[in-house]
Design a protein around this motif. Sequence first.
Motif, mmCIF file in Angstrom:
data_model
loop_
_atom_site.group_PDB
_atom_site.id
_atom_site.type_symbol
_atom_site.label_atom_id
_atom_site.label_comp_id
_atom_site.label_asym_id
_atom_site.label_seq_id
_atom_site.Cartn_x
_atom_site.Cartn_y
_atom_site.Cartn_z
ATOM 1 N N ALA A 1 0.830 -1.203 0.000
ATOM 2 C CA ALA A 1 0.000 0.000 0.000
ATOM 3 C C ALA A 1 0.867 1.256 0.000
ATOM 4 C CB ALA A 1 -0.924 -0.009 1.212
ATOM 5 N N ALA A 2 1.935 1.242 0.792
ATOM 6 C CA ALA A 2 2.832 2.398 0.835
ATOM 7 C C ALA A 2 3.505 2.606 -0.520
ATOM 8 C CB ALA A 2 3.882 2.207 1.926
ATOM 9 N N GLU A 3 3.916 1.516 -1.150
ATOM 10 C CA GLU A 3 4.546 1.611 -2.467
ATOM 11 C C GLU A 3 3.558 2.139 -3.500
ATOM 12 O OE1 GLU A 3 6.575 -1.409 -5.611
ATOM 13 O OE2 GLU A 3 7.234 -1.548 -3.519
ATOM 14 N N SER A 4 2.340 1.689 -3.416
ATOM 15 C CA SER A 4 1.309 2.156 -4.341
ATOM 16 C C SER A 4 1.078 3.661 -4.182
ATOM 17 C CB SER A 4 0.019 1.383 -4.098
ATOM 18 O OG SER A 4 -1.000 1.861 -4.917
ATOM 19 N N LEU A 5 1.058 4.123 -2.934
ATOM 20 C CA LEU A 5 0.882 5.558 -2.693
ATOM 21 C C LEU A 5 2.054 6.359 -3.250
ATOM 22 C CD1 LEU A 5 -0.566 5.624 0.930
ATOM 23 C CD2 LEU A 5 -1.727 6.279 -1.179
ATOM 24 N N ARG A 6 3.257 5.846 -3.083
ATOM 25 C CA ARG A 6 4.427 6.558 -3.606
ATOM 26 C C ARG A 6 4.376 6.621 -5.129
ATOM 27 N NH1 ARG A 6 9.880 6.545 -0.386
ATOM 28 N NH2 ARG A 6 10.018 8.386 -1.695
ATOM 29 N N ARG A 7 3.982 5.512 -5.746
ATOM 30 C CA ARG A 7 3.884 5.507 -7.210
ATOM 31 C C ARG A 7 2.801 6.485 -7.665
ATOM 32 N NH1 ARG A 7 6.923 1.642 -9.477
ATOM 33 N NH2 ARG A 7 7.399 -0.224 -8.269
ATOM 34 N N SER A 34 1.942 9.169 -6.226
ATOM 35 C CA SER A 34 2.384 10.552 -6.040
ATOM 36 C C SER A 34 3.416 10.974 -7.077
ATOM 37 C CB SER A 34 2.963 10.733 -4.627
ATOM 38 O OG SER A 34 4.211 10.081 -4.511
ATOM 39 N N GLY A 35 3.843 10.041 -7.941
ATOM 40 C CA GLY A 35 4.768 10.378 -9.012
ATOM 41 C C GLY A 35 6.194 9.962 -8.741
ATOM 42 N N ASP A 36 6.461 9.350 -7.602
ATOM 43 C CA ASP A 36 7.821 8.887 -7.310
ATOM 44 C C ASP A 36 8.132 7.645 -8.141
ATOM 45 O OD1 ASP A 36 7.960 10.902 -5.504
ATOM 46 O OD2 ASP A 36 7.941 9.635 -3.716
ATOM 47 N N THR A 37 9.407 7.433 -8.399
ATOM 48 C CA THR A 37 9.855 6.288 -9.177
ATOM 49 C C THR A 37 10.815 5.472 -8.335
ATOM 50 O OG1 THR A 37 9.691 7.582 -11.198
ATOM 51 C CG2 THR A 37 10.998 5.571 -11.302
ATOM 52 N N LYS A 38 10.606 4.168 -8.335
ATOM 53 C CA LYS A 38 11.509 3.285 -7.600
ATOM 54 C C LYS A 38 12.675 2.932 -8.513
ATOM 55 C CE LYS A 38 11.446 -0.640 -4.517
ATOM 56 N NZ LYS A 38 10.606 -1.655 -3.892
ATOM 57 N N VAL A 39 13.891 3.120 -8.004
ATOM 58 C CA VAL A 39 15.105 2.865 -8.780
ATOM 59 C C VAL A 39 15.823 1.676 -8.158
ATOM 60 C CG1 VAL A 39 17.309 3.820 -9.545
ATOM 61 C CG2 VAL A 39 15.304 5.307 -9.330
#
Length: 108
Positions: A54-60, A62-67
Amino acid sequence: CWEDEESEQLRKSCRRQEEEAEANARAAKEHAEHLRQINEREEEERRNAASAAAAESLRRASGDTKVLVHVNRSLKIQVDFWVSRGATLNDVKQALVTELTRKFKTAR
């Protein structure tokens, strides 16, 4: 007398059966407790995984990108971190360095 011996053998047999029954009951109780603990750990892991997803989904969202950076593929060393939209190259480098030092205390 033979009746005394027979009654003593019967008492010993009954006592042995009671001890075996108690041992079996203890073993069953310990096994049940062990299974309960395993179930609790699995449930906690499921909750943690759902929370992380859920936290990862929220970050995605919001426009953040996981590297994901493979530091050393042969040793399977990799580092992942999040980069905000519009981040500069220096921001990304700093995030990588921060994550590397956090994950590997001996890194410089």
